[in-house]
Scaffold this motif. Structure first.
Motif, PDB file in Angstrom:
ATOM      1  N   PRO A 152       0.822  -1.214   0.000  1.00 29.53           N
ATOM      2  CA  PRO A 152       0.000   0.000   0.000  1.00 29.53           C
ATOM      3  C   PRO A 152       0.857   1.265   0.000  1.00 29.53           C
ATOM      4  CG  PRO A 152      -0.916  -1.601   1.514  1.00 29.53           C
ATOM      5  CD  PRO A 152       0.402  -2.159   1.056  1.00 29.53           C
ATOM      6  N   ALA A 153       0.513   2.195  -0.877  1.00 30.47           N
ATOM      7  CA  ALA A 153       1.272   3.436  -1.017  1.00 30.47           C
ATOM      8  C   ALA A 153       0.330   4.627  -0.967  1.00 30.47           C
ATOM      9  CB  ALA A 153       2.051   3.438  -2.327  1.00 30.47           C
ATOM     10  N   VAL A 154       0.718   5.645  -0.207  1.00 29.77           N
ATOM     11  CA  VAL A 154      -0.017   6.909  -0.174  1.00 29.77           C
ATOM     12  C   VAL A 154       0.598   7.810  -1.239  1.00 29.77           C
ATOM     13  CG1 VAL A 154      -0.627   8.925   1.210  1.00 29.77           C
ATOM     14  CG2 VAL A 154      -0.552   6.657   2.267  1.00 29.77           C
ATOM     15  N   VAL A 155      -0.204   8.229  -2.202  1.00 30.78           N
ATOM     16  CA  VAL A 155       0.309   8.986  -3.344  1.00 30.78           C
ATOM     17  C   VAL A 155      -0.481  10.280  -3.511  1.00 30.78           C
ATOM     18  CG1 VAL A 155       1.072   6.889  -4.509  1.00 30.78           C
ATOM     19  CG2 VAL A 155      -1.205   7.802  -4.991  1.00 30.78           C
ATOM     20  N   ARG A 156       0.056  11.157  -4.324  1.00 32.80           N
ATOM     21  CA  ARG A 156      -0.601  12.433  -4.589  1.00 32.80           C
ATOM     22  C   ARG A 156      -1.779  12.253  -5.539  1.00 32.80           C
ATOM     23  NH1 ARG A 156       2.760  15.966  -2.489  1.00 32.80           N
ATOM     24  NH2 ARG A 156       5.012  15.716  -2.658  1.00 32.80           N
ATOM     25  N   GLY A 157      -2.673  13.236  -5.499  1.00 32.53           N
ATOM     26  CA  GLY A 157      -3.713  13.299  -6.508  1.00 32.53           C
ATOM     27  C   GLY A 157      -3.098  13.535  -7.881  1.00 32.53           C
ATOM     28  N   GLU A 158      -3.862  13.299  -8.922  1.00 34.63           N
ATOM     29  CA  GLU A 158      -3.363  13.372 -10.291  1.00 34.63           C
ATOM     30  C   GLU A 158      -3.057  14.814 -10.688  1.00 34.63           C
ATOM     31  OE1 GLU A 158      -1.842  12.866 -13.626  1.00 34.63           O
ATOM     32  OE2 GLU A 158      -2.449  11.058 -12.528  1.00 34.63           O
ATOM     33  N   LEU A 159      -1.764  15.106 -10.888  1.00 40.53           N
ATOM     34  CA  LEU A 159      -1.354  16.464 -11.245  1.00 40.53           C
ATOM     35  C   LEU A 159      -1.915  16.887 -12.597  1.00 40.53           C
ATOM     36  CD1 LEU A 159       2.424  16.533 -10.183  1.00 40.53           C
ATOM     37  CD2 LEU A 159       0.489  17.547  -8.978  1.00 40.53           C
ATOM     38  N   GLY A 160      -1.932  15.964 -13.550  1.00 36.39           N
ATOM     39  CA  GLY A 160      -2.393  16.315 -14.886  1.00 36.39           C
ATOM     40  C   GLY A 160      -3.845  16.757 -14.905  1.00 36.39           C
ATOM     41  N   THR A 161      -4.677  16.079 -14.133  1.00 38.05           N
ATOM     42  CA  THR A 161      -6.094  16.457 -14.062  1.00 38.05           C
ATOM     43  C   THR A 161      -6.249  17.851 -13.475  1.00 38.05           C
ATOM     44  OG1 THR A 161      -6.748  14.141 -13.802  1.00 38.05           O
ATOM     45  CG2 THR A 161      -8.340  15.817 -13.117  1.00 38.05           C
ATOM     46  N   ALA A 162      -5.522  18.106 -12.376  1.00 36.20           N
ATOM     47  CA  ALA A 162      -5.592  19.429 -11.751  1.00 36.20           C
ATOM     48  C   ALA A 162      -5.068  20.505 -12.694  1.00 36.20           C
ATOM     49  CB  ALA A 162      -4.792  19.426 -10.451  1.00 36.20           C
ATOM     50  N   ALA A 163      -3.981  20.207 -13.407  1.00 38.53           N
ATOM     51  CA  ALA A 163      -3.411  21.190 -14.336  1.00 38.53           C
ATOM     52  C   ALA A 163      -4.407  21.544 -15.431  1.00 38.53           C
ATOM     53  CB  ALA A 163      -2.121  20.645 -14.943  1.00 38.53           C
ATOM     54  N   GLY A 164      -5.125  20.554 -15.935  1.00 39.10           N
ATOM     55  CA  GLY A 164      -6.123  20.824 -16.958  1.00 39.10           C
ATOM     56  C   GLY A 164      -7.213  21.755 -16.460  1.00 39.10           C
ATOM     57  N   GLU A 165      -7.636  21.570 -15.209  1.00 35.30           N
ATOM     58  CA  GLU A 165      -8.661  22.444 -14.632  1.00 35.30           C
ATOM     59  C   GLU A 165      -8.127  23.858 -14.429  1.00 35.30           C
ATOM     60  OE1 GLU A 165     -10.882  20.873 -11.297  1.00 35.30           O
ATOM     61  OE2 GLU A 165     -10.306  18.835 -11.838  1.00 35.30           O
ATOM     62  N   LEU A 166      -6.870  23.973 -14.026  1.00 36.41           N
ATOM     63  CA  LEU A 166      -6.275  25.300 -13.830  1.00 36.41           C
ATOM     64  C   LEU A 166      -6.178  26.053 -15.154  1.00 36.41           C
ATOM     65  CD1 LEU A 166      -3.396  24.355 -11.348  1.00 36.41           C
ATOM     66  CD2 LEU A 166      -5.475  25.630 -10.793  1.00 36.41           C
ATOM     67  N   VAL A 167      -5.742  25.364 -16.187  1.00 36.53           N
ATOM     68  CA  VAL A 167      -5.627  25.998 -17.503  1.00 36.53           C
ATOM     69  C   VAL A 167      -7.006  26.417 -18.012  1.00 36.53           C
ATOM     70  CG1 VAL A 167      -5.053  25.579 -19.923  1.00 36.53           C
ATOM     71  CG2 VAL A 167      -3.468  24.865 -18.123  1.00 36.53           C
ATOM     72  N   ALA A 168      -8.002  25.558 -17.837  1.00 38.76           N
ATOM     73  CA  ALA A 168      -9.356  25.895 -18.290  1.00 38.76           C
ATOM     74  C   ALA A 168      -9.882  27.137 -17.576  1.00 38.76           C
ATOM     75  CB  ALA A 168     -10.291  24.709 -18.054  1.00 38.76           C
ATOM     76  N   ALA A 169      -9.598  27.248 -16.274  1.00 36.72           N
ATOM     77  CA  ALA A 169     -10.036  28.427 -15.519  1.00 36.72           C
ATOM     78  C   ALA A 169      -9.333  29.684 -16.022  1.00 36.72           C
ATOM     79  CB  ALA A 169      -9.753  28.221 -14.033  1.00 36.72           C
ATOM     80  N   ALA A 170      -8.033  29.576 -16.307  1.00 37.16           N
ATOM     81  CA  ALA A 170      -7.278  30.731 -16.795  1.00 37.16           C
ATOM     82  C   ALA A 170      -7.784  31.173 -18.166  1.00 37.16           C
ATOM     83  CB  ALA A 170      -5.789  30.385 -16.859  1.00 37.16           C
ATOM     84  N   VAL A 171      -8.076  30.228 -19.026  1.00 36.92           N
ATOM     85  CA  VAL A 171      -8.591  30.552 -20.363  1.00 36.92           C
ATOM     86  C   VAL A 171      -9.933  31.273 -20.254  1.00 36.92           C
ATOM     87  CG1 VAL A 171      -9.563  29.520 -22.446  1.00 36.92           C
ATOM     88  CG2 VAL A 171      -7.354  28.736 -21.583  1.00 36.92           C
ATOM     89  N   GLU A 172     -10.806  30.760 -19.400  1.00 33.74           N
ATOM     90  CA  GLU A 172     -12.130  31.371 -19.243  1.00 33.74           C
ATOM     91  C   GLU A 172     -12.023  32.805 -18.727  1.00 33.74           C
ATOM     92  OE1 GLU A 172     -16.253  30.702 -16.659  1.00 33.74           O
ATOM     93  OE2 GLU A 172     -14.733  29.113 -16.752  1.00 33.74           O
ATOM     94  N   ASP A 173     -11.169  33.021 -17.732  1.00 32.80           N
ATOM     95  CA  ASP A 173     -11.055  34.359 -17.155  1.00 32.80           C
ATOM     96  C   ASP A 173     -10.300  35.318 -18.067  1.00 32.80           C
ATOM     97  OD1 ASP A 173     -12.521  33.580 -15.035  1.00 32.80           O
ATOM     98  OD2 ASP A 173     -10.922  33.670 -13.542  1.00 32.80           O
ATOM     99  N   ALA A 174      -9.372  34.803 -18.877  1.00 24.60           N
ATOM    100  CA  ALA A 174      -8.687  35.668 -19.839  1.00 24.60           C
ATOM    101  C   ALA A 174      -9.701  36.267 -20.812  1.00 24.60           C
ATOM    102  CB  ALA A 174      -7.615  34.882 -20.589  1.00 24.60           C
ATOM    103  N   SER A 175     -10.642  35.451 -21.245  1.00 31.83           N
ATOM    104  CA  SER A 175     -11.681  35.951 -22.151  1.00 31.83           C
ATOM    105  C   SER A 175     -12.528  37.019 -21.474  1.00 31.83           C
ATOM    106  CB  SER A 175     -12.567  34.787 -22.613  1.00 31.83           C
ATOM    107  OG  SER A 175     -11.814  33.842 -23.346  1.00 31.83           O
ATOM    108  N   LYS A 176     -12.813  36.836 -20.184  1.00 32.40           N
ATOM    109  CA  LYS A 176     -13.601  37.825 -19.448  1.00 32.40           C
ATOM    110  C   LYS A 176     -12.872  39.160 -19.341  1.00 32.40           C
ATOM    111  CE  LYS A 176     -16.017  34.406 -16.578  1.00 32.40           C
ATOM    112  NZ  LYS A 176     -16.168  33.868 -15.200  1.00 32.40           N
ATOM    113  N   LEU A 177     -11.535  39.098 -19.340  1.00 31.50           N
ATOM    114  CA  LEU A 177     -10.737  40.327 -19.266  1.00 31.50           C
ATOM    115  C   LEU A 177     -10.531  40.959 -20.637  1.00 31.50           C
ATOM    116  CD1 LEU A 177      -7.823  39.583 -16.752  1.00 31.50           C
ATOM    117  CD2 LEU A 177      -9.767  41.106 -16.430  1.00 31.50           C
ATOM    118  N   GLY A 178     -11.004  40.294 -21.676  1.00 36.82           N
ATOM    119  CA  GLY A 178     -10.773  40.796 -23.020  1.00 36.82           C
ATOM    120  C   GLY A 178      -9.407  40.438 -23.561  1.00 36.82           C
ATOM    121  N   LYS A 179      -8.747  39.474 -22.910  1.00 35.94           N
ATOM    122  CA  LYS A 179      -7.438  39.004 -23.366  1.00 35.94           C
ATOM    123  C   LYS A 179      -7.626  37.779 -24.258  1.00 35.94           C
ATOM    124  CE  LYS A 179      -4.652  41.640 -20.773  1.00 35.94           C
ATOM    125  NZ  LYS A 179      -3.484  42.392 -21.249  1.00 35.94           N
TER     126      LYS A 179
END
Length: 363
Positions: A152-179
């Motif tokens: 049994p190993a205690v491991v981190r949550g999936e970085l790739g999944t979290a990164a995808g959500e972070l990028v999606a949030a940044a893209v959405e808010d960039a559009s809101k800023l007119g960027k």
């Protein structure tokens, strides 16, 4: 596959291993608490499943110094104390491997052991003896096997999944800023920040897969020194006036990006998202200063290791991989300008004052 500890006579255990062979590892099972609202470490880990009696846990750490080890050890010590469990930690003697110390601890009567591996190898054979003797062993981050059968190993949550959500949030808010949602974007990290390079790497790949124009051919390795780091990000913004977003692999890079963004006019604003390990930075999301953060608190690993090894020691079944929560927190609105850092009457999130922002040490 789930696992519990049962004491088996040595000869019978070896015969069973030869006759039955080794099963395949089942899918990772998510630890509870990942979908709830997170405002602190306590929210992230939640309460333990049940109270435990007085038992003893030993954490075996590599002899090489690593700030993460100190965080895991302290978190495990606090969780053990909270549960009424005796906790101790050990490091190998000179010339000894972690696997050697694990074997010695087993033979000295250890019953619940948390192991952080080193480069010496050999954990599999030591873990095999632990299983024969009915000793609970859990590893942190680095999986180990007994003849192909996982420990049994205690491991981190999936970085790739979290990164995808972070990028999606940044893209959405960039559009809101007119960027432009297509960038350009800067991915930054501090090489001395533990595992920041890995987190920045997955952010870089997630942004590239999203079709975002990136500054540089790889994540920007920012200076460790805070003034130099802020100046470097300031220079990159000046050379890329259309900068849409900064994606940070660590707390310090994220905060330096905030400082730089706060210097410009509304037209200069860019969105910020990234990984953080300090719960203080969650305030930036609540105040809409940052589009999103993934909360990768190091303490969670130590806490879940304690809970898992106690369950295993009690004969309960546990997954082969215990995945710790890695929640992504999203701002409620588009990026907000930070109030003046020079106004003493303005209430700011912890650590943000005087133009230079420094994260407090974890814990």
């Amino acid at each position: 596959m789930t696992r519990s500890v049962v004491t088996i006579p040595a000869g019978l255990a070896i015969s069973l291993m030869l006759l039955v062979g080794c099963g395949e590892s089942g899918p990772a099972e998510k630890a509870p608490g990942g979908d709830q609202e997170v405002a602190s470490l306590a929210d992230l880990v939640g309460p333990p499943a049940a109270s435990v009696g007085a038992r003893r846990i030993t954490m075996i750490l590599p002899s090489e110094s690593d700030p993460r080890h100190e965080i895991w050890e302290e978190a495990a010590r606090r969780e053990s104390a909270r549960l009424g469990v005796v906790f101790s930690s050990r490091i190998p003697a000179e010339g000894e491997r972690v696997a050697d110390l694990l074997l010695r601890s087993i033979r000295e009567g250890g019953s619940a052991l948390i192991v952080v591996s080193d480069e010496g190898g050999g954990l599999g054979s030591a873990s095999a003896e632990a299983r024969v003797r009915g000793v609970a062993v859990v590893t942190l981050l680095e999986p180990s096997t007994i003849e192909g059968d996982p420990v049994p190993a205690v491991v981190r949550g999936e970085l790739g999944t979290a990164a995808g959500e972070l990028v999606a949030a940044a893209v959405e808010d960039a559009s809101k800023l007119g960027k432009p949602a297509s960038g350009p974007a800067l991915v930054a990290f501090i090489p001395d920040f533990p595992e920041a390079n890995q987190r920045a790497g997955v952010l870089f790949e997630a942004a590239r897969e999203a079709g975002i124009e990136l500054i540089g051919d790889e994540p920007f390795a920012a200076p460790t020194d805070e003034p130099a780091r802020t100046e470097a990000i300031r220079g990159l913004r000046a050379s890329h006036p259309g900068l849409s977003m900064v994606l940070a692999g660590d707390d310090a890079s994220l905060i330096s990006a905030l400082s730089v963004r706060n210097e410009g006019t509304d037209a200069d604003r860019f969105v910020i998202a990234g990984f953080v390990i300090n719960s203080n930075q969650l305030e930036f999301v609540k105040s809409d200063f940052v589009s999103a953060v993934a909360f990768a608190d190091e303490q969670v690993l130590g806490i879940y290791a304690v809970r898992t090894v106690l369950d295993l020691d009690a004969g309960e079944e546990v997954p082969d991989r215990i995945v710790t929560p890695l929640p992504v927190l999203r701002a409620t609105g588009p990026p907000a300008p930070i109030p003046s850092l020079l106004d003493p009457e303005v209430e700011l999130p912890p650590g943000l004052r005087g133009g230079a922002v420094k994260p407090r040490p974890p814990g």
